[in-house]
Design an enzyme around this catalytic site. Structure first.
Site, PDB file in Angstrom:
ATOM      1  N   TYR A  57      -5.660  -1.738   0.601  1.00  0.00           N
ATOM      2  CA  TYR A  57      -4.622  -2.706   0.973  1.00  0.00           C
ATOM      3  C   TYR A  57      -5.257  -4.074   1.239  1.00  0.00           C
ATOM      4  O   TYR A  57      -6.106  -4.223   2.117  1.00  0.00           O
ATOM      5  CB  TYR A  57      -3.826  -2.240   2.196  1.00  0.00           C
ATOM      6  CG  TYR A  57      -2.936  -1.035   1.929  1.00  0.00           C
ATOM      7  CD1 TYR A  57      -2.724  -0.550   0.640  1.00  0.00           C
ATOM      8  CD2 TYR A  57      -2.300  -0.377   2.966  1.00  0.00           C
ATOM      9  CE1 TYR A  57      -1.915   0.544   0.395  1.00  0.00           C
ATOM     10  CE2 TYR A  57      -1.479   0.731   2.731  1.00  0.00           C
ATOM     11  CZ  TYR A  57      -1.300   1.174   1.437  1.00  0.00           C
ATOM     12  OH  TYR A  57      -0.499   2.266   1.200  1.00  0.00           O
ATOM     13  N   SER A 212       7.732   3.519   0.429  1.00  0.00           N
ATOM     14  CA  SER A 212       8.833   2.679  -0.084  1.00  0.00           C
ATOM     15  C   SER A 212      10.193   3.360   0.043  1.00  0.00           C
ATOM     16  O   SER A 212      10.933   3.481  -0.951  1.00  0.00           O
ATOM     17  CB  SER A 212       8.570   2.263  -1.543  1.00  0.00           C
ATOM     18  OG  SER A 212       7.518   1.337  -1.606  1.00  0.00           O
ATOM     19  N   PRO A 213      10.562   3.782   1.250  1.00  0.00           N
ATOM     20  CA  PRO A 213      11.856   4.459   1.437  1.00  0.00           C
ATOM     21  C   PRO A 213      13.037   3.562   1.069  1.00  0.00           C
ATOM     22  O   PRO A 213      14.099   4.062   0.689  1.00  0.00           O
ATOM     23  CB  PRO A 213      11.869   4.807   2.937  1.00  0.00           C
ATOM     24  CG  PRO A 213      10.870   3.888   3.568  1.00  0.00           C
ATOM     25  CD  PRO A 213       9.815   3.655   2.525  1.00  0.00           C
ATOM     26  N   LEU A 214      12.855   2.233   1.171  1.00  0.00           N
ATOM     27  CA  LEU A 214      13.927   1.295   0.795  1.00  0.00           C
ATOM     28  C   LEU A 214      13.581   0.621  -0.539  1.00  0.00           C
ATOM     29  O   LEU A 214      14.026  -0.493  -0.807  1.00  0.00           O
ATOM     30  CB  LEU A 214      14.119   0.245   1.901  1.00  0.00           C
ATOM     31  CG  LEU A 214      14.423   0.800   3.306  1.00  0.00           C
ATOM     32  CD1 LEU A 214      14.532  -0.343   4.322  1.00  0.00           C
ATOM     33  CD2 LEU A 214      15.708   1.632   3.306  1.00  0.00           C
ATOM     34  N   ALA A 215      12.760   1.298  -1.345  1.00  0.00           N
ATOM     35  CA  ALA A 215      12.317   0.754  -2.635  1.00  0.00           C
ATOM     36  C   ALA A 215      11.659  -0.614  -2.453  1.00  0.00           C
ATOM     37  O   ALA A 215      11.834  -1.522  -3.279  1.00  0.00           O
ATOM     38  CB  ALA A 215      13.471   0.693  -3.635  1.00  0.00           C
ATOM     39  N   GLY A 216      10.934  -0.757  -1.351  1.00  0.00           N
ATOM     40  CA  GLY A 216      10.210  -2.008  -1.105  1.00  0.00           C
ATOM     41  C   GLY A 216      11.140  -3.191  -0.900  1.00  0.00           C
ATOM     42  O   GLY A 216      10.741  -4.351  -1.081  1.00  0.00           O
ATOM     43  N   GLY A 217      12.410  -2.943  -0.531  1.00  0.00           N
ATOM     44  CA  GLY A 217      13.383  -4.018  -0.301  1.00  0.00           C
ATOM     45  C   GLY A 217      14.190  -4.350  -1.550  1.00  0.00           C
ATOM     46  O   GLY A 217      15.172  -5.080  -1.490  1.00  0.00           O
ATOM     47  N   PHE A 220      18.126  -4.172  -1.861  1.00  0.00           N
ATOM     48  CA  PHE A 220      19.027  -5.168  -1.260  1.00  0.00           C
ATOM     49  C   PHE A 220      19.081  -6.464  -2.064  1.00  0.00           C
ATOM     50  O   PHE A 220      19.766  -7.400  -1.691  1.00  0.00           O
ATOM     51  CB  PHE A 220      18.567  -5.473   0.171  1.00  0.00           C
ATOM     52  CG  PHE A 220      18.436  -4.217   0.991  1.00  0.00           C
ATOM     53  CD1 PHE A 220      19.562  -3.614   1.530  1.00  0.00           C
ATOM     54  CD2 PHE A 220      17.207  -3.609   1.170  1.00  0.00           C
ATOM     55  CE1 PHE A 220      19.455  -2.441   2.258  1.00  0.00           C
ATOM     56  CE2 PHE A 220      17.090  -2.431   1.896  1.00  0.00           C
ATOM     57  CZ  PHE A 220      18.210  -1.848   2.440  1.00  0.00           C
TER      58      PHE A 220
HETATM   59  N1  NAP Z   1       0.563   5.942  -0.948  1.00  0.00           N
HETATM   60  C1  NAP Z   1       0.916   4.924  -1.696  1.00  0.00           C
HETATM   61  O1  NAP Z   1       0.570   4.837  -2.883  1.00  0.00           O
HETATM   62  C2  NAP Z   1       1.750   3.841  -1.087  1.00  0.00           C
HETATM   63  C3  NAP Z   1       2.304   2.831  -1.900  1.00  0.00           C
HETATM   64  C4  NAP Z   1       3.089   1.847  -1.286  1.00  0.00           C
HETATM   65  C5  NAP Z   1       3.301   1.878   0.088  1.00  0.00           C
HETATM   66  N2  NAP Z   1       2.711   2.859   0.852  1.00  0.00           N
HETATM   67  C6  NAP Z   1       2.920   2.906   2.336  1.00  0.00           C
HETATM   68  O2  NAP Z   1       4.303   2.939   2.596  1.00  0.00           O
HETATM   69  C7  NAP Z   1       4.639   1.871   3.481  1.00  0.00           C
HETATM   70  C8  NAP Z   1       6.054   1.449   3.234  1.00  0.00           C
HETATM   71  O3  NAP Z   1       6.193   0.934   1.898  1.00  0.00           O
HETATM   72  P1  NAP Z   1       7.115  -0.328   1.663  1.00  0.00           P
HETATM   73  O4  NAP Z   1       6.628  -1.490   2.444  1.00  0.00           O
HETATM   74  O5  NAP Z   1       7.292  -0.510   0.210  1.00  0.00           O
HETATM   75  O6  NAP Z   1       8.477   0.229   2.352  1.00  0.00           O
HETATM   76  P2  NAP Z   1       9.964  -0.246   2.402  1.00  0.00           P
HETATM   77  O7  NAP Z   1      10.379  -0.060   3.823  1.00  0.00           O
HETATM   78  O8  NAP Z   1      10.728   0.428   1.318  1.00  0.00           O
HETATM   79  O9  NAP Z   1       9.954  -1.798   2.042  1.00  0.00           O
HETATM   80  C9  NAP Z   1       9.610  -2.769   2.981  1.00  0.00           C
HETATM   81  C10 NAP Z   1      10.010  -4.112   2.392  1.00  0.00           C
HETATM   82  O10 NAP Z   1      11.423  -4.145   2.263  1.00  0.00           O
HETATM   83  C11 NAP Z   1      11.912  -5.299   2.939  1.00  0.00           C
HETATM   84  N3  NAP Z   1      13.220  -4.964   3.523  1.00  0.00           N
HETATM   85  C12 NAP Z   1      13.501  -3.955   4.378  1.00  0.00           C
HETATM   86  N4  NAP Z   1      14.810  -3.968   4.705  1.00  0.00           N
HETATM   87  C13 NAP Z   1      15.359  -5.001   4.037  1.00  0.00           C
HETATM   88  C14 NAP Z   1      16.682  -5.532   3.950  1.00  0.00           C
HETATM   89  N5  NAP Z   1      17.687  -5.007   4.636  1.00  0.00           N
HETATM   90  N6  NAP Z   1      16.876  -6.594   3.138  1.00  0.00           N
HETATM   91  C15 NAP Z   1      15.861  -7.143   2.450  1.00  0.00           C
HETATM   92  N7  NAP Z   1      14.579  -6.686   2.492  1.00  0.00           N
HETATM   93  C16 NAP Z   1      14.352  -5.626   3.280  1.00  0.00           C
HETATM   94  C17 NAP Z   1      10.886  -5.602   4.008  1.00  0.00           C
HETATM   95  O11 NAP Z   1      10.943  -6.962   4.356  1.00  0.00           O
HETATM   96  P3  NAP Z   1      10.758  -7.400   5.908  1.00  0.00           P
HETATM   97  O12 NAP Z   1       9.323  -7.097   6.288  1.00  0.00           O
HETATM   98  O13 NAP Z   1      11.066  -8.850   5.880  1.00  0.00           O
HETATM   99  O14 NAP Z   1      11.735  -6.605   6.723  1.00  0.00           O
HETATM  100  C18 NAP Z   1       9.591  -5.266   3.283  1.00  0.00           C
HETATM  101  O15 NAP Z   1       9.169  -6.332   2.459  1.00  0.00           O
HETATM  102  C19 NAP Z   1       3.559   0.814   3.242  1.00  0.00           C
HETATM  103  O16 NAP Z   1       3.394  -0.057   4.330  1.00  0.00           O
HETATM  104  C20 NAP Z   1       2.348   1.678   3.047  1.00  0.00           C
HETATM  105  O17 NAP Z   1       1.836   2.071   4.319  1.00  0.00           O
HETATM  106  C21 NAP Z   1       1.966   3.834   0.283  1.00  0.00           C
END
Ligand code: NAP
Length: 301
Positions: A57, A212-217, A220
């Site tokens: 990361y 990425s439970p919210l598909a990384g945002g 929305f």
């Molecule tokens: N093992 C792997 O290969 C792998 C790969 C990717 C990720 N991960 C892990 O999984 C974690 C979560 O992944 P993720 O960050 O993709 O998760 P996520 O919760 O799906 O996405 C987070 C993103 O969505 C945005 N978001 C959330 N709610 C929103 C809304 N209502 N409207 C607009 N944007 C919104 C957030 O922005 P804000 O911050 O502004 O709220 C942030 O940029 C990572 O931190 C990492 O630890 C693991």
């Protein structure tokens, strides 16, 4: 009085908070160590005690920043379950950065020790092989993971993004000691349903972590038609329950018998609270299938 938080038990010695906080995007947050330590404490106050990171990361910066926060407030480390990952490497090859995989004995051992230094800690609660390595010797990788456990540098080990064949290969070499597979799953991503991984894990009571439970945002953003279709249905269900769509998505992930622990990637506490709220939401059985089919990718036969 301590806060009650549901947990997901990965092994006799390790349980994660039902929602995990992810730090992949930490570099973008532009926080001081003090601000990061405050955020970590606010997570802990909510019962969110499992923190996810990885060597790769921001090319190791994420681990370094987390280590700075742990030294800013030395009380944090003892209150959390710290997860990191190895296996993806970037190196200058002929003057250009080349990303590849390395799960060899020497590299895994060295990589773990470097992560511990950056994170300023003596051990990791959970250490994962980050991605499938096509040039992978499961016996060699298992030897490294077993030695790291023996030396007390990691408490438990698992994998991420593995298909059932790769999981089986490493788990056989590990004598069945892998405790999780961290995989992508959200209303527009069904790779691990289609590969059979979800059934593989569920039948063995191995709880997945969900990234990425919210598909990384993206859900929305109203850009991708798959996301728009999925959100139409999710918004309808959210209205039915008088909840926010984010809460409904987390409830949907946690409804599945696999007993998944989703990883929230937001840096906003109010968004983390929407995930925690899902622990009190009970979807109707038919609603689970409504979301499963909402994007149009999955069909019921
Ligand atoms: N093992 C792997 O290969 C792998 C790969 C990717 C990720 N991960 C892990 O999984 C974690 C979560 O992944 P993720 O960050 O993709 O998760 P996520 O919760 O799906 O996405 C987070 C993103 O969505 C945005 N978001 C959330 N709610 C929103 C809304 N209502 N409207 C607009 N944007 C919104 C957030 O922005 P804000 O911050 O502004 O709220 C942030 O940029 C990572 O931190 C990492 O630890 C693991």
């Amino acid at each position: 009085m301590g806060i009650y938080m549901k947990t997901v038990k990965l092994s006799e010695g390790l349980s994660l908070s039902a929602v995990v906080q992810g730090f992949w995007r930490l570099e973008d947050w532009k926080w001081t160590s003090k601000e990061l330590a405050q955020f970590m404490n606010a997570c802990i106050d909510r019962g969110i005690t499992s923190f996810d990171t990885a060597e790769i990361y921001s090319s190791t910066l994420c681990e370094r920043l987390m280590g700075d926060a742990f030294s800013e407030d030395a009380s944090i480390r003892g209150k959390i379950q710290l997860i990191s990952k190895t296996g993806i490497f970037q190196e200058k090859v002929n003057g250009e950065t080349f990303g590849y995989y390395n799960t060899s004995y020497e590299r895994v051992m060295q990589s773990c020790k470097e992560s511990l230094q950056r994170l300023r800690t003596d051990y990791l609660d959970l250490y994962l092989i980050h991605r499938e390595d096509p040039c992978f010797d499961p016996w060699e990788t298992a030897r490294a993971l077993k030695d790291l456990k023996k030396e007390g540098l990691v408490k438990e080990v698992g994998v991420s993004n593995f298909d059932p064949f790769k999981f089986d290969a490493l788990n056989q070499a590990m004598d069945g000691e892998l405790v999780t597979n961290q995989i992508e799953w959200n209303p527009v991503c069904f790779e691990h349903f289609n590969s059979g991984m979800m059934d593989y894990l569920t039948v063995r009571h191995i709880h997945p972590m969900i990234w990425s439970p919210l598909a990384g945002g993206r859900l929305f953003k109203k850009e991708d038609p798959l996301c728009c279709h999925a959100m139409e249905k999710i918004n309808e269900i959210a209205e039915r329950h008088n909840e926010k769509p984010e809460t409904i998505i987390y409830a949907w992930l946690m409804y599945h018998p696999a007993g998944a622990a989703p990883i929230s990637g937001s840096n906003k506490l109010e968004r983390l609270d929407l995930a925690i709220k899902a622990l009190d939401v009970k979807l109707e059985h038919y609603e689970w299938y409504e979301i499963y089919t909402a994007s149009g990718q999955q069909i019921l036969r």
